[in-house]
Scaffold this motif. Structure first.
Motif, PDB file in Angstrom:
ATOM      1  N   VAL A   1       0.838  -1.199   0.000  1.00 11.79           N
ATOM      2  CA  VAL A   1       0.000   0.000   0.000  1.00 11.79           C
ATOM      3  C   VAL A   1       0.875   1.251   0.000  1.00 11.79           C
ATOM      4  O   VAL A   1       0.628   2.210  -0.734  1.00 11.79           O
ATOM      5  CB  VAL A   1      -0.942   0.006   1.216  1.00 11.79           C
ATOM      6  CG1 VAL A   1      -1.695   1.331   1.307  1.00 11.79           C
ATOM      7  CG2 VAL A   1      -1.906  -1.177   1.141  1.00 11.79           C
ATOM      8  N   LYS A   2       1.918   1.245   0.830  1.00 13.24           N
ATOM      9  CA  LYS A   2       2.800   2.413   0.936  1.00 13.24           C
ATOM     10  C   LYS A   2       3.882   2.420  -0.128  1.00 13.24           C
ATOM     11  O   LYS A   2       4.629   3.387  -0.234  1.00 13.24           O
ATOM     12  CB  LYS A   2       3.438   2.449   2.327  1.00 13.24           C
ATOM     13  CG  LYS A   2       2.443   2.666   3.455  1.00 13.24           C
ATOM     14  CD  LYS A   2       3.162   2.724   4.795  1.00 13.24           C
ATOM     15  CE  LYS A   2       2.174   2.974   5.931  1.00 13.24           C
ATOM     16  NZ  LYS A   2       2.860   3.002   7.256  1.00 13.24           N
ATOM     17  N   ASN A   3       3.994   1.334  -0.895  1.00  9.76           N
ATOM     18  CA  ASN A   3       5.012   1.253  -1.951  1.00  9.76           C
ATOM     19  C   ASN A   3       6.421   1.344  -1.365  1.00  9.76           C
ATOM     20  O   ASN A   3       7.288   2.051  -1.889  1.00  9.76           O
ATOM     21  CB  ASN A   3       4.790   2.368  -2.982  1.00  9.76           C
ATOM     22  CG  ASN A   3       5.335   2.017  -4.340  1.00  9.76           C
ATOM     23  OD1 ASN A   3       5.472   0.847  -4.698  1.00  9.76           O
ATOM     24  ND2 ASN A   3       5.690   3.037  -5.111  1.00  9.76           N
ATOM     25  N   THR A   4       6.629   0.628  -0.273  1.00 13.46           N
ATOM     26  CA  THR A   4       7.907   0.657   0.414  1.00 13.46           C
ATOM     27  C   THR A   4       8.377  -0.757   0.757  1.00 13.46           C
ATOM     28  O   THR A   4       7.606  -1.719   0.684  1.00 13.46           O
ATOM     29  CB  THR A   4       7.814   1.457   1.729  1.00 13.46           C
ATOM     30  OG1 THR A   4       6.856   0.833   2.587  1.00 13.46           O
ATOM     31  CG2 THR A   4       7.410   2.906   1.475  1.00 13.46           C
ATOM     32  N   ALA A   5       9.628  -0.841   1.140  1.00 11.36           N
ATOM     33  CA  ALA A   5      10.200  -2.077   1.658  1.00 11.36           C
ATOM     34  C   ALA A   5      11.052  -1.716   2.868  1.00 11.36           C
ATOM     35  O   ALA A   5      11.440  -0.548   3.035  1.00 11.36           O
ATOM     36  CB  ALA A   5      11.025  -2.788   0.601  1.00 11.36           C
ATOM     37  N   ALA A   6      11.363  -2.692   3.685  1.00 11.20           N
ATOM     38  CA  ALA A   6      12.116  -2.417   4.905  1.00 11.20           C
ATOM     39  C   ALA A   6      13.024  -3.590   5.239  1.00 11.20           C
ATOM     40  O   ALA A   6      12.770  -4.735   4.829  1.00 11.20           O
ATOM     41  CB  ALA A   6      11.172  -2.137   6.069  1.00 11.20           C
ATOM     42  N   LEU A   7      14.079  -3.275   5.968  1.00 10.32           N
ATOM     43  CA  LEU A   7      14.980  -4.295   6.491  1.00 10.32           C
ATOM     44  C   LEU A   7      15.152  -4.010   7.977  1.00 10.32           C
ATOM     45  O   LEU A   7      15.762  -3.011   8.350  1.00 10.32           O
ATOM     46  CB  LEU A   7      16.331  -4.255   5.781  1.00 10.32           C
ATOM     47  CG  LEU A   7      17.315  -5.345   6.184  1.00 10.32           C
ATOM     48  CD1 LEU A   7      16.827  -6.711   5.696  1.00 10.32           C
ATOM     49  CD2 LEU A   7      18.709  -5.060   5.636  1.00 10.32           C
ATOM     50  N   GLN A   8      14.590  -4.868   8.806  1.00  9.37           N
ATOM     51  CA  GLN A   8      14.758  -4.766  10.247  1.00  9.37           C
ATOM     52  C   GLN A   8      15.996  -5.547  10.638  1.00  9.37           C
ATOM     53  O   GLN A   8      16.088  -6.749  10.353  1.00  9.37           O
ATOM     54  CB  GLN A   8      13.527  -5.330  10.965  1.00  9.37           C
ATOM     55  CG  GLN A   8      13.639  -5.312  12.471  1.00  9.37           C
ATOM     56  CD  GLN A   8      13.662  -3.914  13.052  1.00  9.37           C
ATOM     57  OE1 GLN A   8      12.940  -3.032  12.597  1.00  9.37           O
ATOM     58  NE2 GLN A   8      14.513  -3.701  14.038  1.00  9.37           N
ATOM     59  N   MET A   9      16.940  -4.857  11.280  1.00  7.49           N
ATOM     60  CA  MET A   9      18.208  -5.474  11.639  1.00  7.49           C
ATOM     61  C   MET A   9      18.335  -5.498  13.151  1.00  7.49           C
ATOM     62  O   MET A   9      18.375  -4.437  13.791  1.00  7.49           O
ATOM     63  CB  MET A   9      19.369  -4.694  11.019  1.00  7.49           C
ATOM     64  CG  MET A   9      19.239  -4.537   9.504  1.00  7.49           C
ATOM     65  SD  MET A   9      20.673  -3.729   8.743  1.00  7.49           S
ATOM     66  CE  MET A   9      20.538  -2.104   9.465  1.00  7.49           C
ATOM     67  N   ASN A  10      18.388  -6.687  13.715  1.00  7.20           N
ATOM     68  CA  ASN A  10      18.523  -6.864  15.160  1.00  7.20           C
ATOM     69  C   ASN A  10      19.839  -7.552  15.476  1.00  7.20           C
ATOM     70  O   ASN A  10      20.474  -8.144  14.591  1.00  7.20           O
ATOM     71  CB  ASN A  10      17.361  -7.699  15.696  1.00  7.20           C
ATOM     72  CG  ASN A  10      16.018  -7.043  15.470  1.00  7.20           C
ATOM     73  OD1 ASN A  10      15.901  -5.821  15.468  1.00  7.20           O
ATOM     74  ND2 ASN A  10      14.988  -7.849  15.280  1.00  7.20           N
ATOM     75  N   SER A  11      20.221  -7.478  16.728  1.00  2.00           N
ATOM     76  CA  SER A  11      21.456  -8.130  17.191  1.00  2.00           C
ATOM     77  C   SER A  11      22.631  -7.782  16.280  1.00  2.00           C
ATOM     78  O   SER A  11      23.382  -8.663  15.846  1.00  2.00           O
ATOM     79  CB  SER A  11      21.260  -9.645  17.261  1.00  2.00           C
ATOM     80  OG  SER A  11      20.194  -9.986  18.105  1.00  2.00           O
ATOM     81  N   LEU A  12      22.776  -6.517  15.999  1.00  2.00           N
ATOM     82  CA  LEU A  12      23.811  -6.080  15.059  1.00  2.00           C
ATOM     83  C   LEU A  12      25.206  -6.340  15.595  1.00  2.00           C
ATOM     84  O   LEU A  12      25.458  -6.265  16.807  1.00  2.00           O
ATOM     85  CB  LEU A  12      23.620  -4.609  14.732  1.00  2.00           C
ATOM     86  CG  LEU A  12      22.483  -4.334  13.734  1.00  2.00           C
ATOM     87  CD1 LEU A  12      22.037  -2.880  13.812  1.00  2.00           C
ATOM     88  CD2 LEU A  12      22.933  -4.681  12.324  1.00  2.00           C
ATOM     89  N   LYS A  13      26.092  -6.644  14.660  1.00  2.00           N
ATOM     90  CA  LYS A  13      27.482  -6.944  14.979  1.00  2.00           C
ATOM     91  C   LYS A  13      28.381  -5.954  14.251  1.00  2.00           C
ATOM     92  O   LYS A  13      28.001  -5.417  13.201  1.00  2.00           O
ATOM     93  CB  LYS A  13      27.819  -8.363  14.518  1.00  2.00           C
ATOM     94  CG  LYS A  13      26.914  -9.442  15.083  1.00  2.00           C
ATOM     95  CD  LYS A  13      27.258 -10.797  14.480  1.00  2.00           C
ATOM     96  CE  LYS A  13      26.343 -11.896  15.006  1.00  2.00           C
ATOM     97  NZ  LYS A  13      26.681 -13.213  14.408  1.00  2.00           N
ATOM     98  N   PRO A  14      29.591  -5.743  14.746  1.00  2.00           N
ATOM     99  CA  PRO A  14      30.521  -4.841  14.042  1.00  2.00           C
ATOM    100  C   PRO A  14      30.732  -5.243  12.583  1.00  2.00           C
ATOM    101  O   PRO A  14      30.912  -4.374  11.716  1.00  2.00           O
ATOM    102  CB  PRO A  14      31.798  -4.961  14.859  1.00  2.00           C
ATOM    103  CG  PRO A  14      31.320  -5.259  16.241  1.00  2.00           C
ATOM    104  CD  PRO A  14      30.133  -6.168  16.048  1.00  2.00           C
ATOM    105  N   GLU A  15      30.705  -6.527  12.291  1.00  2.00           N
ATOM    106  CA  GLU A  15      30.903  -6.978  10.917  1.00  2.00           C
ATOM    107  C   GLU A  15      29.716  -6.676  10.005  1.00  2.00           C
ATOM    108  O   GLU A  15      29.786  -6.896   8.789  1.00  2.00           O
ATOM    109  CB  GLU A  15      31.230  -8.475  10.863  1.00  2.00           C
ATOM    110  CG  GLU A  15      30.257  -9.350  11.627  1.00  2.00           C
ATOM    111  CD  GLU A  15      30.751  -9.695  13.031  1.00  2.00           C
ATOM    112  OE1 GLU A  15      31.262  -8.776  13.734  1.00  2.00           O
ATOM    113  OE2 GLU A  15      30.611 -10.867  13.429  1.00  2.00           O
TER     114      GLU A  15
END
Length: 123
Positions: A75-89
């Motif tokens: 509907v919003k014409n969007t996409a997303a990437l939820q990033m959890n537990s992020l690491k330095p790499e």
């Protein structure tokens, strides 16, 4: 022709979360598979995640599986990437992209690219 713009990069501590968004203009994103890639300094651009045009199937690189989630809002014409537990790499410039090809995971299979957004994860 579809134009892509990203939002949401930044600096976060290890273990934290960020959400990247990708907005489309010009044409609807709904006809395309959407992918996220990243490129760290001195390295090649690599596949992170992708989602089919109908949102039913997500594909992930092994390095992010279980930590990142790709989604799309037709509907919003969007996409997303939820990033959890992020690491330095995970530190890299992240790109969203659109492809005519379902299940595309290669850079060469994507037709449209956003400008990229920096994600920095501090240890």
């Amino acid at each position: 022709q579809v134009q892509l713009v990203e939002y949401g990069g930044g600096l976060v501590q290890a273990g934290g979360s960020l959400r990247l968004s990708c907005a489309a203009s010009g044409r609807t994103l709904n006809s395309y598979a959407v992918g996220w890639f990243r490129q760290a300094p001195g390295k090649e651009r690599e596949f992170v995640a992708a989602i089919s045009w109908n949102g039913g199937s997500g594909y992930y690189a092994d390095s992010v599986k279980g930590r990142f989630t790709i989604s799309r809002d037709k509907v919003k014409n969007t996409a997303a990437l939820q990033m959890n537990s992020l690491k330095p790499e995970d530190t890299a410039v992240y790109y969203c992209a659109a492809s005519f090809k379902a299940g595309a995971t290669r850079v060469s299979e994507y037709n449209y690219w956003a400008q990229g957004t920096q994600v920095t994860v501090s240890s």
